[in-house]
Each structure stands twice: as structure tokens, then as C-alpha cells.
Design an enzyme around this catalytic site. Structure first.
Site, PDB file in Angstrom:
ATOM      1  N   THR A 148       0.863  -1.200   0.014  1.00  0.00           N
ATOM      2  CA  THR A 148       0.079  -0.087   0.126  1.00  0.00           C
ATOM      3  C   THR A 148       0.788   1.337  -0.112  1.00  0.00           C
ATOM      4  O   THR A 148       2.035   0.987   0.478  1.00  0.00           O
ATOM      5  CB  THR A 148      -0.879   0.030   1.387  1.00  0.00           C
ATOM      6  OG1 THR A 148      -0.066   0.034   2.366  1.00  0.00           O
ATOM      7  CG2 THR A 148      -1.613  -1.119   1.320  1.00  0.00           C
TER       8      THR A 148
ATOM      9  N   GLU B 154      -5.905  -3.785  -1.685  1.00  0.00           N
ATOM     10  CA  GLU B 154      -6.229  -4.791  -0.920  1.00  0.00           C
ATOM     11  C   GLU B 154      -7.537  -5.506  -1.419  1.00  0.00           C
ATOM     12  O   GLU B 154      -7.834  -6.444  -0.901  1.00  0.00           O
ATOM     13  CB  GLU B 154      -6.722  -4.187   0.529  1.00  0.00           C
ATOM     14  CG  GLU B 154      -5.606  -3.837   1.436  1.00  0.00           C
ATOM     15  CD  GLU B 154      -5.445  -2.278   1.209  1.00  0.00           C
ATOM     16  OE1 GLU B 154      -5.843  -1.698   0.134  1.00  0.00           O
ATOM     17  OE2 GLU B 154      -4.742  -1.606   2.225  1.00  0.00           O
TER      18      GLU B 154
ATOM     19  N   LYS C  76     -15.243  15.751  11.651  1.00  0.00           N
ATOM     20  CA  LYS C  76     -16.463  15.554  12.301  1.00  0.00           C
ATOM     21  C   LYS C  76     -16.613  16.843  13.064  1.00  0.00           C
ATOM     22  O   LYS C  76     -16.101  17.101  14.116  1.00  0.00           O
ATOM     23  CB  LYS C  76     -16.071  14.371  13.184  1.00  0.00           C
ATOM     24  CG  LYS C  76     -16.182  12.729  12.600  1.00  0.00           C
ATOM     25  CD  LYS C  76     -15.193  12.072  12.928  1.00  0.00           C
ATOM     26  CE  LYS C  76     -15.204  10.852  11.961  1.00  0.00           C
ATOM     27  NZ  LYS C  76     -14.077   9.866  12.143  1.00  0.00           N
TER      28      LYS C  76
END
Lengths: 540, 540
Positions: free
Chosen positions: A185, A330, A438
Site C-alpha cells: 500500500t 487490498e 467530524k
């Protein structure tokens, strides 16, 4: 009751042998440095791959050994894909865009014993030569005449390795879970992690991703993977295209608009695969040159959000179907795609572009679902945002050497993406979950704000991160770099943003910076920026 | 090194769930008795199949239990395919053309506990009711209004079974080798043998056989399996068509030319699948009625040799691509196909017809090979005849209950066919190995002689068998039945044969008979005839 059907695990070597039988003369065209082209057929590919496998066997390469490649898209790289995996070893594709500390980390982590390298990337290896003790052999992907005059490394020539080897090889029948490929990755947080592909998962992925549910290959296809073979296996096209008999066009190192236009025209490419930037550059070249891409019928586009304007441009100017796709290292990597459907014929262009610029729907074999923070599945209403998970036979169950175990939850792979799914099953990825802001219990997408900012004529790049806020926990702040010769007008930028996003999404601060930090694969290093700016709003 | 990808066996229920997600409104059209048509979408199919699975679970049907069907091609039969297999039991398709002694033998051998039956086939079950003690439930595939007034059996109504059941079902995740289907061979020699299909083999077969390598399904396909769902699973089309989003047209019991023409025209069928006789009958109907089949683009044809003249007729008169295919109950059943290729555009019609009337090439996942009597592989020269074997993940490894073990040799399935393979990999089946005549060490194909005889205007049917010969071991003799109102002219027939086959193939005797014996599936019972005529040439 006893199972009755043959236990007959399918291997990558079956793909190549089947292609050589069914499509012996179908072409593989490779653009080489200096404007040369190389061309041969699938039967030739089988013969040379057999030579490679014979040589590797003769050298004592063992099943499971990691042999690395550091190369662009060309026929020798394709031979390595099949030769290494087919004889039972693991082809480890090294990303040519890596920084040297990542390169040596990955080679050491994988314990690669051989590296096959394009001459142009040799300096990358020379730079880390002292730090990669596991590597015993350095093989240059060229012929004797092209070998470098000198090097700090002991180099061997790929063509010499193959010469005089038999063109037939007795391919072993390997169990489904035999590892055949390794890809790391990009590591935006922490060290890169290894994804080990298996014989069975690779074959299943090719079977479905090459079908009419996804890339839609057949013997009339002329497929050009611009997406590199050194990262996410060029979306598996090196396996799916031969399986279904497509002509393969491998663009080498020339990914600029001029090189691609020339290849498309010369080879009559009708399907091509790349990230959005490639298609923007090609469009710009076509506009300035007046040249065309008449043969091209579809582009598969992933790796970043599909800009709606570009989807429209490719439809209206070039009659090219833009197919948004989604996947990750993945996920082998293909998972979902916005394939053309009969229903689209009855839609307005805007409705079609909405679907085409999404990530589409999962192909057979992949399941996707969105979850809230407590692990409850969320409605597919096209609005509710949740953490995207997926599962299926070509989805990762654990990283190499067991790292990152927190990404595997209840039989699902936690993608780290935040996404919505609509009632028809279409997926739209809105952000990375670690990048989402958030604010007062609601989520603000950093990616959507960044994309909106690009509509301002002065903005070169934008990066939105969450900064700590006394009342809302987090509020977005926007860092921008400005195009040369332009001046940032904050009021105008705020106006632009307001036309694209909800008012409460507007950043609490817009900050002009000289530079933004990137990873080796071009992604923003938001971890660092979040650290630097976390108290920005408190101090303000 | 540990395997890294998810262990995630794909099941038949995944096909249905994926179809309901991707193609919820794509149609399934069923021709019902009395000219009615039933139509619904894949989402409806999922809902009703879920009702069925809920009911079966509530009734205590266990994993591995054999539930039989005796029905033509319609939506309820499709629900049984998915409902029974999806909840973990085994759907056992009973062949509606069986003689009653075979029917009871097979039901007993399989130990079927339920039988789902079309009203028209109920008398077949009533006739054997006393001989099938394992069967506890007889379910009529109709609604309450269509239930028979009386029967010697205790009958239940399928629609009543489903009524009030929930339309969602929690499908189990079944291992790849879980049995999901059972089909018996036609038994030309000895008793029928059972072929048990598995979840994994069925899904793999659908993935490849629905792809561009074989049936070539996509969302624009309108697929009509004329080949029955009660035998060889209608070539797997009930699984492959939903997987790839084809509209399905199920012709019910009306397989005559008029019914098929009407369905093709009304539903715009573009792909259809049947044995050659069906296409001959349709052609005859089209010629006499003056009607057309404009929507039809291809027919897949197997189960018997493709007559070259009919391949040409379908090309020239109807612009339909005739795709020869080959497979057996034991091969799931599809193995090889003569798919259209780009190269065909540059061939003469005769060259194309030669390929189209062959059995084609193996799809990815299937390997075929021809062997001599000692088990040595033979050259692929288009001339050498050998015993055909095949292998792959959807090829049988053992018959149900371990019978017929001699058919499995060195990891191959011995097909019992004699075939040639040419340099391009095309297969041509020339005979059944038990029917081939071994004359002086050379092989004579009974099938080719029989086909040649059909060119004589008086011949209704021909059957060629080997009779003992003092010098040549065996020589062919030909039994013929004659068309009503015609007279057999042996000299003319010999002339006709001589134009088609080598002179030394000509039969040593031509014998007119009143009748030829057939099996329940219409194949010649050559075993009996060989017994009766084995000394014919010695006595002569």
C-alpha cells in the site's frame, strides 16, 4: 455425501496457456524508450515466459520466494508476471514512485532475493544498494547492447538469462492459496503494508473483472492499461486481457497526452484505463493539437474521484464512455464499476454523468456495505455516509506478516473510505475516514471541499483538514497553493465554495501556503498537516 | 507464508442476490400452458425464492437432502433451482423423457424426499407411486385453481407452500464442495449414473460459460434456453444468464417451430440454445409460414453433431450465427464452443461453417486431450482420432455413490467420445468410443456414416454398428428405416455414401428394418443391436 467434482485449482499459468491456445497471434504491443515499438503474440509470450520459468527453476528459485520488479508497462514485465507466479514464486511489484527510504523498507520487509529493473530506474536501486542485503541478483530489463557501461551493482542482462532456455515449461499445479503476487500500500499513515495475492484470488478476479460485468473484454478489444504494472497490478489487466483475448497495448514510460494519442491512433485502442489526471492531460493535448482518438470507446477511471466536467467532455467531444471504478490494493484491486447499462439510453446526460462519475456497483463476487461507528449497517439512500467495508474471495483477509489487524472486522475488510450507497446499489466514495471532519456529530468531506476549491481560477491545489474547535470538536480549515501569476481572492473562493457545498461546510479558515507535502504516489500527507495545524483555530 | 485472501466460497445464492441488486427489473418471461405468458424481474425471483427457502427450512429440509423436480422450463422451476440449492439442499432434476422403470430407479438411487412436478407430468409419478418409498411430499407446480381434481397421490400446491412466507431469507455461506445439484446420465449402457454438482463448480461454470468466451451474455442479451431444465441444467443458462443480467425467455412445453417463432418475435430473443433437431423444425416452420426470426443473432447448438447444411441455412437465410458446442452431464455441462472470432471475417463461408459445425475450443478452465488405447496423448493434426478426456474444476471426479470408477483415469474424465483436435485447438467429436468400428486397426465412425446416409431421400434413420469379421475383426453394417411412401434403393444409397466417406468405410451390409430401438432421451440403443447382429457377417 462426498464431493464429486475435480479438485482442480486454477493458476495464473492457466491464463497464459489458454491465451496461447485460443489467441496465439493476438498482439501485445509495447512502447519502448526512444519511440520504438515491440510487438508479438500470446504464443510468443508463452514461449518466452517458459524460458524465464525454466531459468528461474534452474537457478533454484523456490516456491514462495519473492522476486521483485521495478519497471513500467512492457512485454518483459508481463513475462515476469506470468513466469514468476507461474513457477510458484511471488512477483513483488515495486512502485517506481517511491522515495528511497520506502523502497529499501519494502524490499527488506518482503526479503526480495532478485530485482528485475528497467534501466531508467537503476539509479533508485544504486541509491539503496547498501541497505538491501537480501537481494542477490539485479537483472536489467534490456538486451546486452543496452546494458549500462558501469554500475555500483553487479548487473545481469534479462535477455541473456532467457537465451538458450527451452520454450516449453512444465507448469506446476499450485493450490488456490499459493501466493503469487505482492504489492505494498502507499502508506499515507505509517509504513507501507504488504498485500499478498494468491493464485486462486488472482484467477477469480481476472474471470469476473474481464467479463461484461466490468472491463468487458473480448477478442475485438484493444486494451491499454495506462495505470502502471508497478502498482495495483495495472488493475489486473495483465491477467484479464489475455484471459479474454484482448489485444494489449502497453504504453511504457510515455504517459503524456502526445504519446498516448499516438498509441491510441496507431494501435486502434478502444479501451483504456488510468487515473483522471491522465485523461485531463490527454484532453488538453487533443485540444491544442487538433488530433483525435476516434478508435477509443471507453475509459475506465479510478484512483481518484471522477470530475463530472471531464466525464461530460469525454462524452460530448470524443464519444468515449467514462466508466468510474473503485478498488484498492487490498481488493486485487477491482471491486465496483459504473458499467454502461441499457437504462442509460433513457436518461438525461446529467443523470448518466452522475452514475458514470460514481464508483458504480459491485461486480459478482464482491459485497460492499456501509457502517456507522458502532458497526451497524446503514441505509442505502444515497445520502447517509458510513465507513465502507467489503468482502469476497479476492479481498484481503490479512496483511503480509499480520500487520494492520484492526482493518479486518467481522469477516469484512475495513477500507478506510467514507461512502454513500444509493437504492440502486451505486457507490460514491466521499472521503478517507481519517480525513473526514467530524463537526458537531456531522461529517464534512475534505475531498468534496478540495474539489470545489479547484473551480476557483487561482487555486492550484487545496487541502482540507480538521482543526480542533471548542464548540464543534472539529472544524475544517483549507490550505491552498496558488497558480503561478495568480492572486488568491478569499471572498471569491468562498463564493465558489458556497455554490458547491452546504454553508455549514465552509472552512473556518483559508490559508495560503507555499507548498503542500505529498507521498511517493502523489497523495497529500495529511497526517503531518493535521499535526501542524491542530490548534490553529484555538490560537486564532 | 500464510494465505492472505478471504476464504469466501461463492454460492448459487450469490448469483441470485447479485442479479437482484444489479438487474432488479430485468425480465424473466415464461410461456405457460394454454398460450399464457408469465413475466417478472430478478428482484421478484429473489423474493419468491426466499419464500421457498423459508418454507423448506421451516419444514426441516436438511443440508444435502435431495429434492427432485420434474418440470419444463418456467419461472417456478427457476425458483426451485435457486431455492433448493441456496438453502443447502440438492436440486435433483428428473428427466421428463425417462421410461418409468428408469424414473423409479433414479428416484430410489437418489433417495429423493420431495418431488416438485408439473401437472402434465403427474401421471408419470402416479405410475411409479408404489416404487418410490423415499418420497414424502408431492408438490404440484401450479396455483390452487389448477390443482387436479383427484390423484392417487397426496398432492400439495406450490403456491400454497410459498404463500405468507417472508420474502427475505438468510442465505447460508456454504463451502465450495457442498452439493447443490444432481442430474443422471441417460444410461445408454447399464443404469443411469448420478452426477452431483457442487456450489463452487456451479458458480465457476456460470462465470466462464456466461462470459465472452462462450455464451457471451450481457444486459442486452435476451436468452432462450430451449434445452430443458430437466436435463443437464439447460446448459447452466439458469445460472449464467442471471449472473450477467440477460433477459431470460423460458419456453415451457412448446418446443415446436410455431411456438418458438412466436416467442422469439414477441420477446425479441437474440440468443437461443437447443439441439439441432429443434433448429431444423424451426427452419421448416419458417419456410412454410413465411415468418421470420429477425431478432435472433446466435444459436448455441449441441447434444448431437451440427449438420453443415443447417449451419449454412441459418447463416444465409436468417443471418444467425450457429455456434457448435460440446459438453456432457459430467462436464456441468459446457466445455467447448465454436465462438465467433475476428479471424472468421477473412474466411470463406465454407471455412467458417467447418469451424461452426465443430465443437469449438475449450473455454478457460477446461482442458481436453485425445489419447490412444494405451493412454498416450495423440497429435492435434485434425486427422488423428483418439479417446477424448477432459479435466477442470467443473468436471466430474466421481459419480454419485462411486459408480463407474473406470471413467476416471490419471486425473482425467474419460468422456467415452472419439474425437479429433486440430492445430488451432478445435475439437470434432466423431463418435462414441463404444460405437466406433475397429476395422483392421483403423477406426470407422458410425456417426459419420449415419449422417451420410441421411442424404439419401428414402432414408428415415440409419444406425451403423460393428459386426464381427474374420479378417478385419470388425466391419460396419448399416440398419435403416425408410420414410413412409419411399423405397430403399441400395445402389443409390451406396453412391450417396461414397460421396461423403472413404471407400473402405462403406458398410459390408445394408439392412432395412421396421424399427430402431431408442433410449428415453432419444438415443439409439446400440448395445442391443450389436448383440443381435454381431455374427451377421460370419453367417452371411
Amino acid at each position: 455425501m462426498t464431493a464429486a467434482m475435480m479438485t482442480f485449482p486454477l493458476n495464473t499459468s492457466d491464463i497464459l496457456r489458454s491465451a496461447a491456445l485460443r489467441y496465439p497471434k493476438q498482439s501485445i504491443v509495447s512502447a519502448l524508450p526512444g519511440g520504438q515499438r515491440h510487438q508479438y503474440g500470446y504464443l510468443d509470450l508463452l514461449h518466452r515466459t517458459s524460458q524465464l520459468a525454466n531459468r528461474l527453476s534452474a537457478e533454484g528459485v523456490e516456491q514462495g520466494a519473492r522476486l521483485a520488479t521495478l519497471a513500467v508497462n512492457h512485454y518483459r514485465h508481463l513475462e515476469l508476471y506470468y513466469g514468476i507466479s507461474g513457477m510458484g514464486a511471488v512477483v513483488h511489484t515495486l512502485n517506481a514512485r517511491l522515495f528511497s527510504e520506502q523502497l529499501s523498507y519494502i524490499i527488506n520487509h518482503a526479503e526480495d532475493t532478485w530485482v528485475f529493473v528497467d534501466p531508467e530506474f537503476l539509479p533508485m536501486l544504486e541509491a539503496v544498494a547498501d541497505e538491501i542485503p537480501s537481494v542477490q541478483r539485479f537483472i536489467l530489463l534490456c538486451d546486452e547492447a543496452e546494458m549500462p557501461a558501469s554500475s555500483s551493482l553487479k548487473l545481469e542482462c534479462y535477455e541473456t538469462l532467457l537465451a538458450d532456455q527451452p520454450t516449453e515449461f512444465s507448469w506446476p499445479r499450485l493450490s488456490s492459496d499459493t501466493p503469487c503476487g505482492l504489492c505494498y500500500t502507499s502508506g499515507t499513515t505509517g509504513n507501507p503494508k504488504g498485500v499478498l495475492y494468491e493464485q486462486g484470488s488472482t484467477v477469480l478476479h481476472a474471470m469476473m473483472s474481464g467479463s461484461s460485468q466490468y472491463l468487458d473484454f473480448n477478442e475485438w478489444s484493444v486494451a491499454m492499461p495506462v495505470v502502471p504494472m508497478y502498482h495495483v497490478c495495472a488493475w489486473g489487466v495483465p491477467f484479464s486481457a489475455p484471459m479474454y483475448g484482448a489485444k494489449l497495448v502497453l504504453p511504457g514510460a510515455g504517459l503524456d497526452g502526445e504519446s498516448l494519442q499516438q498509441l491510441i491512433e496507431d494501435e486502434q485502442v478502444n479501451q483504456a484505463f488510468a487515473v483522471p489526471t491522465i485523461w485531463l492531460n490527454l484532453h488538453n493535448y487533443l485540444q491544442s493539437s487538433g488530433k483525435g482518438i476516434d478508435s477509443l470507446k471507453m475509459v475506465g477511471v479510478g484512483g481518484a474521484a471522477s470530475p463530472r466536467a471531464l466525464v461530460q467532455t469525454y462524452d460530448k467531444l470524443y464519444q468515449v464512455y467514462w466508466m468510474g471504478i473503485w478498488g484498492m490494493t487490498e481488493t486485487s484491486p477491482l471491486a465496483t464499476a459504473a458499467v454502461k447499462t441499457p437504462e442509460m439510453a433513457n436518461m438525461t446526460p446529467e443523470q448518466r454523468y452522475e452514475l458514470q462519475s460514481s464508483a458504480g456497483r459491485p461486480m459478482f463476487g464482491v459485497e460492499i456495505e456501509i457502517f456507522d461507528e458502532t458497526g451497524r449497517p446503514l441505509p442505502h439512500d444515497g445520502v447517509t455516509r458510513g465507513n465502507l467495508r467489503c468482502r469476497g474471495p479476492w479481498i484481503l483477509a490479512q496483511y503480509y506478516r499480520g500487520e494492520g489487524a484492526d482493518k479486518f472486522v467481522d469477516g469484512w475488510f475495513e477500507t478506510g473510505d467514507v461512502a454513500v450507497i444509493n437504492a440502486e446499489g451505486y457507490l460514491r466514495v466521499v472521503d478517507r475516514s481519517k480525513d473526514v471532519i467530524k463537526s458537531g456529530g456531522e461529517w464534512i468531506s475534505s475531498v468534496e471541499l478540495e474539489n470545489a476549491a479547484l473551480h476557483d481560477e487561482a487555486v492550484n491545489e487545496a487541502c482540507v483538514i480538521g482543526a480542533t474547535h471548542p464548540k464543534w470538536d472539529e472544524r475544517p480549515i483549507m490550505l491552498v497553493t496558488v497558480k503561478p501569476g495568480k492572486l488568491l481572492d478569499e471572498a471569491r473562493l468562498r463564493d465558489t465554495l458556497q455554490q458547491k457545498v452546504a454553508k455549514w461546510w465552509l472552512p473556518d479558515a483559508i490559508i495560503q501556503v507555499e507548498d503542500l507535502p505529498h507521498t511517493g504516489t502523489g497523495k497529500l500527507r495529511k497526517v503531518e498537516l493535521r499535526q501542524s495545524y491542530k490548534d490553529y483555530l484555538l490560537a486564532k
